[in-house]
Design a protein around this motif. Structure first.
Motif, PDB file in Angstrom:
ATOM      1  N   GLU A 194       0.853  -1.176   0.000  1.00  0.00           N
ATOM      2  CA  GLU A 194       0.000   0.000   0.000  1.00  0.00           C
ATOM      3  C   GLU A 194       0.890   1.227   0.000  1.00  0.00           C
ATOM      4  OE1 GLU A 194      -2.528  -0.365   3.397  1.00  0.00           O
ATOM      5  OE2 GLU A 194      -3.382  -2.250   2.646  1.00  0.00           O
ATOM      6  N   GLU A 195       0.287   2.312  -0.443  1.00  0.00           N
ATOM      7  CA  GLU A 195       1.106   3.487  -0.710  1.00  0.00           C
ATOM      8  C   GLU A 195       1.854   4.022   0.510  1.00  0.00           C
ATOM      9  OE1 GLU A 195       0.271   7.964  -2.173  1.00  0.00           O
ATOM     10  OE2 GLU A 195      -1.069   6.384  -2.866  1.00  0.00           O
ATOM     11  N   MET A 196       1.123   4.214   1.606  1.00  0.00           N
ATOM     12  CA  MET A 196       1.787   4.855   2.748  1.00  0.00           C
ATOM     13  C   MET A 196       2.891   3.988   3.359  1.00  0.00           C
ATOM     14  SD  MET A 196      -1.166   6.984   4.632  1.00  0.00           S
ATOM     15  CE  MET A 196      -2.497   7.728   3.720  1.00  0.00           C
ATOM     16  N   GLN A 199       5.849   4.098   1.015  1.00  0.00           N
ATOM     17  CA  GLN A 199       6.533   5.394   1.083  1.00  0.00           C
ATOM     18  C   GLN A 199       7.397   5.468   2.352  1.00  0.00           C
ATOM     19  OE1 GLN A 199       6.538   7.944  -1.204  1.00  0.00           O
ATOM     20  NE2 GLN A 199       8.144   8.717   0.154  1.00  0.00           N
TER      21      GLN A 199
ATOM     22  N   ALA B  67       1.004  11.484   5.905  1.00  0.00           N
ATOM     23  CA  ALA B  67       1.651  11.057   4.669  1.00  0.00           C
ATOM     24  C   ALA B  67       1.644  12.231   3.700  1.00  0.00           C
ATOM     25  CB  ALA B  67       0.905   9.882   4.075  1.00  0.00           C
ATOM     26  N   ARG B  68       2.668  12.290   2.867  1.00  0.00           N
ATOM     27  CA  ARG B  68       2.850  13.482   2.063  1.00  0.00           C
ATOM     28  C   ARG B  68       1.616  13.818   1.215  1.00  0.00           C
ATOM     29  NH1 ARG B  68       6.990  12.593  -1.836  1.00  0.00           N
ATOM     30  NH2 ARG B  68       8.107  11.675  -0.091  1.00  0.00           N
ATOM     31  N   ARG B  69       1.065  12.784   0.581  1.00  0.00           N
ATOM     32  CA  ARG B  69      -0.041  13.092  -0.330  1.00  0.00           C
ATOM     33  C   ARG B  69      -1.304  13.495   0.403  1.00  0.00           C
ATOM     34  NH1 ARG B  69       0.248   8.727  -5.102  1.00  0.00           N
ATOM     35  NH2 ARG B  69      -1.451   9.945  -5.961  1.00  0.00           N
ATOM     36  N   ASP B 425      -5.823   4.649  -1.822  1.00  0.00           N
ATOM     37  CA  ASP B 425      -5.550   5.654  -0.807  1.00  0.00           C
ATOM     38  C   ASP B 425      -6.275   6.957  -1.118  1.00  0.00           C
ATOM     39  OD1 ASP B 425      -3.735   4.363   1.004  1.00  0.00           O
ATOM     40  OD2 ASP B 425      -2.290   4.337  -0.636  1.00  0.00           O
ATOM     41  N   HIS B 427      -6.186  10.974  -1.600  1.00  0.00           N
ATOM     42  CA  HIS B 427      -5.197  12.008  -1.939  1.00  0.00           C
ATOM     43  C   HIS B 427      -5.766  13.387  -2.094  1.00  0.00           C
ATOM     44  CE1 HIS B 427      -3.546   8.330  -3.982  1.00  0.00           C
ATOM     45  NE2 HIS B 427      -2.818   8.523  -2.923  1.00  0.00           N
TER      46      HIS B 427
END
Lengths: 330, 449
Positions: A194-196, A199, B67-69, B425, B427
C-alpha cells in the motif's frame, strides 16, 4: 550471515509477527534464537499465546527440527538497575535512586540513555558466549520501534556519545554502535503493498543508508493472492457476458445467480484496482534495490499456527538475513 | 435477519456513533482521534475536519506527520507550525490545517517565556537540543501544548486533533504528566540544589541523596553531561511552573464536556485490543469518549453466498472445464457420475471422487450459449475466479466480524461507526469527503442484496 536481525516497519504492517516468524524460521536444526522486544507492549507473549514475559530470557517455542526460540522483553528501567548493579554494586542504593526519580529520568527523559540500554542489552546477547566459547544464541531478532523512529533508535548511540563524552555510558554507546554498524547486523523493514507503508519504507531505507546502518531486506506482509487479472475483469463487464456468468453460476449450483453477478463483478473491479495499485507499489519497492520477500495474508488472522506457517514460508523463501555473508562465527 | 446483511446481529445491539450530530454540536470544541498505529487516525481526523467545515463550522485540524499526499490534499505539504486555510472547502464553514513541528513548538515556548539571553542559552544547550528533537514523550507533550495554544486563541469553534503514532496509544495521555512531573519533580530540584539550597535545615538528607546520585550519574554519563543538564535546568527554572500549569490545564480541558474522544481502529485483533485499552483508560481518566470509528471494514453485496458455497461452486466449474477442455480425459477417469446432487460436493472431496458433478442439465455451458457459442470455457474460468474472490472476501468479512464481536462483547456501551474499506488511498478533498460520508452513514453501504 548477520547474527542480529532488527525488524522494523510502519505501524499496522505486522512487524512483531514478522519478527517472531523470522526467529522461528532461523531456529532450525539445533539452532537457538533470541527474540527481543523493546517497546514493552508484550506483543510477543500475545503472539505465542503465553502470559506476559518477565525481564528474563525464557524459552517460548520449539521449531521443527529441534531449534529453540527464546524471548526477552527488555525493560529499560530494570536494564539500568542491572547495569548499575553490575558496574557499581549499588544494591539498595538503586532503589533510592528510583525513589528520587533518577531512574525514571534516565530511562524516559534523558536523551538516548533508554535506547542505549535497550540496544545494548540486545548486542550483549549477540556477543555472549558460553564456557566453550560458542555463541549462546545463533541469532538474535529484535522487534524494534516503527520505521519512523528506527534510525534514531539505532543511531542514538552516536548522539549519546556526543552528549556523554566520557564515562561508561559513552563507552557502552560506542561498543553498541560498533555492533550495529557491522555486517553482524541487518535491519529489515516490513511493509504492505500500500502506498503509505511503501513510502515510509523508502524513507526509512534512505535514512538508514544515510546513517550508515546496514539494511537487510524488505518483507512484504499480508500479500493477497491474485485471483483474476485486470483483463479478465474488464472483459467481464459486457451485458452478454453477464448473462453467461449468471448461467455459469447457476450451472455450478449457485441459486439466485442473476442477483449475484453485479456484486461479484463489483468485487472483481475492486480487486483489479488493488492489483494495479500493488503493481505500482512493487515497482517502488524494486527501486530500493534490496532483497524483497513476500508473505501471504492468512485469512484466519495470525494465531500460533499461522505464525509457524509464516516461519515455514520464510524458510522456503530462504530469507537472506544478512547484508553480506559475514561469517565471523569462529 | 442475516440474509442480506453483511454483518451479523450485533450491529443492531450496538449504539450507532452519530458523527454528524457530534460535528454539529456547538458545545463540542475539541475532537481527539486516538488509536494504534496504521489504523487511519490521520485520515479520519482530516475527513472529520473537512466534513465539519462543510457543515458550517470553523474548524482546524492538527495533524501529526501525515503522509505526504494526504498533507498535499489539504494544502499543507510544507512542514509548518501555524494553521493554514484549506482551499476547496464547500459551504459556509472554514477549514484550517496544520502539521505539528515538535521542535519548533518547544522553541516557541522557550522564546515566549524566557528573556532573550536566557532563551538563547537554553536553545544552545546540548541537552535541550536532544530533548526537543524528540525523545520519549516530547512529541506527545508538544501535541498537547499545541492543542492548548489553539484552544486558547479561541479562533476556531472546533479543533480536530490527530494523536502521535505512539509506542502505545496510552503514551499520549501519559507523556504530558510524565514530562510535567519530571520538570518540577524531586529529581530536578535535586539537580538544582547546589545552586540554590544554601544550607537550609532539612536538606541534609537531600544532600546525601544528591551527592550519591550526581556522583553515580556523573560517573555513568560523564561530568560534562551532568553539567549540561544542570545548566539547562537552571536556565529553564523560571519556566517549569508554566509547563506544569499548562500541562494540567490541557489535561483538564480534555476532561471537559466540550471534548470528545474518538478511538480509531481497524477490524484487526491488535488494533481492537489497543482500542479496548484506550476505552478503559479514558473511562479511568474520566475523559469523554464519543465512540469507536471502525475503519476499513469490508462488505459484500453478495454476502448471502457463503465462502464455502462459493468455493464449492468454483470447484464445480473448474472440474467442468477440465472435462470440456479434454473430453477424452474425462472419459478416462470413468466418471459420468451417477447422480451428483449439484450442491452436495463434500468440501474435502478432490476430483478422484466426483470429477463431474457439473454436467447437470442446464449447467453444461455449450448447449445454451446463444450469444457466441464457444465462449464457454473462459466464462466458467472467469466465473470460478469471481467465486474464489468472493470466498476470500467472505473469509475477511467473518474474521472482521469475529474480532469486532469480541470488542463489542467487552464494551457493549461504546457507540460504533463503520467505515467501508476503499480500494485505494486518499489524496484529495474529494477522497476525504467520501470518507466523511462513510463516517456519517455509520453502517456499511452493503449494496443491494
Amino acid at each position: 550471515m548477520s547474527r542480529l536481525q532488527v525488524v522494523s516497519g510502519k505501524g499496522g504492517t505486522g512487524k512483531t509477527t514478522v519478527a517472531a516468524a523470522l526467529a522461528l524460521a532461523l531456529a532450525t536444526e539445533g539452532k537457538r534464537t533470541l527474540l527481543v522486544e523493546v517497546e514493552g507492549r508484550q506483543g510477543i507473549a500475545q503472539l505465542f499465546e503465553t502470559e506476559a514475559l518477565p525481564y528474563e530470557e525464557r524459552k517460548i517455542a520449539v521449531a521443527p527440527g529441534g531449534g529453540e526460540v527464546y524471548a526477552l522483553a527488555i525493560d529499560a528501567e530494570r536494564a539500568l538497575l542491572d547495569y548499575l548493579q553490575m558496574f557499581y554494586k549499588l544494591g539498595s542504593a538503586g532503589r533510592a535512586l528510583k525513589k528520587l526519580g533518577a531512574i525514571d529520568f534516565a530511562t524516559t527523559i534523558a536523551p538516548g540513555v533508554r535506547d542505549v540500554l535497550l540496544t545494548g542489552k540486545a548486542c550483549e546477547a549477540v556477543r555472549r558466549r558460553d564456557k566453550q566459547g560458542r555463541y549462546v544464541y545463533d541469532h538474535v531478532v529484535m522487534d524494534a520501534p516503527p520505521t519512523g523512529r528506527i534510525t534514531r533508535f539505532l543511531n542514538v548511540n552516536d548522539e549519546v556519545a556526543g552528549l556523554a563524552r566520557i564515562g561508561p555510558i559513552h563507552n557502552q554507546a560506542q561498543a553498541v554502535m560498533r555492533v550495529l554498524k557491522s555486517a553482524e547486523t541487518a535491519v529489515h523493514l516490513v511493509t504492505l503493498l500500500e502506498e503509505m507503508p511503501v513510502q515510509e519504507t523508502a524513507d526509512g531505507i534512505a535514512e538508514l543508508r544515510a546513517a550508515d546502518l546496514p539494511t537487510g531486506s524488505v518483507i512484504v506482509n499480508m500479500v493477497r493472492p491474485h485471483v483474476l487479472d485486470e483483463e479478465a475483469v474488464r472483459s467481464a463487464g459486457t451485458a452478454g457476458r453477464r448473462k453467461d456468468i449468471a448461467r455459469s453460476l447457476s450451472g455450478a449450483g449457485v441459486s439466485g445467480a442473476a442477483g449475484l453477478v453485479g456484486p461479484l463483478l463489483e468485487q472483481a473491479a475492486e480487486h483489479a484496482q488493488r492489483v494495479e495499485l500493488e503493481r505500482e507499489q512493487r515497482a517502488a519497492l524494486e527501486a530500493l534495490e534490496l532483497p524483497a520477500y513476500e508473505l501471504p495474508l492468512l485469512s484466519e488472522g495470525v494465531d500460533l499456527a499461522g505464525l509457524y506457517q509464516l516461519a515455514t514460508e520464510l524458510r522456503k523463501l530462504g530469507v537472506d538475513t544478512g547484508a553480506d555473508a559475514g561469517g565471523n562465527a569462529q | 435477519m442475516t440474509s442480506s446483511m453483511t454483518h451479523g446481529s450485533t450491529l443492531q445491539d450496538t449504539p450507532l456513533l452519530e458523527i454528524d450530530a457530534l460535528l454539529d454540536d456547538p458545545g463540542i470544541r475539541i475532537i481527539v482521534c486516538c488509536g494504534a498505529g496504521g489504523v487511519g487516525k490521520t485520515t479520519t481526523a482530516a475527513a472529520l475536519g473537512v466534513r465539519a467545515a462543510e457543515r458550517g463550522r470553523r474548524a482546524v485540524v492538527l495533524t501529526i506527520d501525515p503522509a505526504r499526499r494526504l498533507a498535499q490534499s489539504m494544502g499543507i505539504d510544507l512542514l509548518d507550525n501555524t494553521p493554514r486555510p484549506v482551499d476547496g472547502v464547500e459551504g459556509d464553514g472554514e477549514l484550517h490545517a496544520m502539521m505539528l513541528d515538535m521542535k519548533r513548538t518547544f522553541d516557541e515556548i522557550v522564546e515566549a517565556h524566557a528573556d532573550p539571553s536566557r532563551a538563547r542559552a537554553i536553545l544552545d544547550n546540548p541537552f535541550y537540543q536532544s530533548l526537543s528533537a524528540g525523545f520519549a514523550g516530547t512529541q506527545e507533550y508538544m501535541a498537547m501544548e499545541k492543542l492548548g495554544q489553539l484552544r486558547a486563541r479561541d479562533e476556531w469553534d472546533l479543533i480536530v486533533v490527530d494523536t502521535p503514532p505512539s509506542r502505545s496509544a496510552l503514551d499520549f495521555l501519559d507523556a504530558p504528566k510524565r514530562l510535567g512531573s519530571f520538570l518540577d519533580g524531586k529529581f530536578i530540584r535535586l539537580l538544582m540544589a547546589p545552586a540554590k539550597m544554601g544550607g537550609r535545615a532539612g536538606m541534609k538528607f537531600l544532600n546525601v541523596g544528591m551527592s550519591m546520585m550526581t556522583g553515580t550519574l556523573g560517573k555513568l554519563l560523564g561530568g560534562q553531561f551532568l553539567r549540561d543538564v544542570q545548566t539547562f535546568v537552571a536556565a529553564m527554572d523560571t519556566m517549569f511552573g508554566g509547563f506544569r500549569t499548562r500541562a494540567d490545564a490541557t489535561y483538564r480541558l480534555l476532561q471537559a464536556p466540550g471534548t470528545a474522544f474518538l478511538v480509531v481502529a481497524a477490524p484487526e485483533r491488535d488494533a481492537l485490543r489497543e482500542a479496548a485499552y484506550f476505552v478503559e483508560r479514558l473511562a479511568a481518566e474520566e475523559m469523554p469518549l464519543a465512540g469507536l470509528v471502525l475503519n476499513r471494514v469490508h462488505g459484500s453485496g453478495a454476502a448471502r453466498l457463503s465462502a464455502e458455497r462459493a468455493l464449492a461452486a468454483a470447484e464445480n466449474l473448474d472440474e467442468g472445464r477440465i472435462v470440456d477442455q479434454g473430453a477424452g480425459k474425462a472419459a478416462e477417469r470413468g466418471s459420468t457420475g451417477s447422480s451428483p446432487t449439484p450442491s452436495a460436493v463434500e468440501p474435502d472431496s478432490e476430483y478422484p471422487y466426483e470429477p463431474k458433478p457439473e454436467p447437470e442439465p442446464e449447467s453444461e455451458p455449450e448447449p445454451d450459449s446463444e450469444s457466441g457459442r464457444p465462449s464457454a470455457p473462459p466464462t466458467s474460468q472467469l466465473t470460478a475466479g469471481l467465486l474464489r474472490l468472493h470466498a476470500e472476501r467472505m473469509q475477511v468479512l467473518s474474521r472482521e466480524q469475529r474480532t469486532r464481536d469480541r470488542f463489542t462483547a467487552l464494551h457493549p456501551e461504546v457507540a460504533v461507526t463503520e467505515v467501508a474499506a476503499l480500494p485505494g488511498d486518499v489524496h484529495d478533498l474529494a477522497g476525504l469527503r467520501a470518507i466523511g460520508d462513510r463516517l456519517a452513514s455509520g453502517g456499511l453501504p452493503a449494496g443491494a442484496g
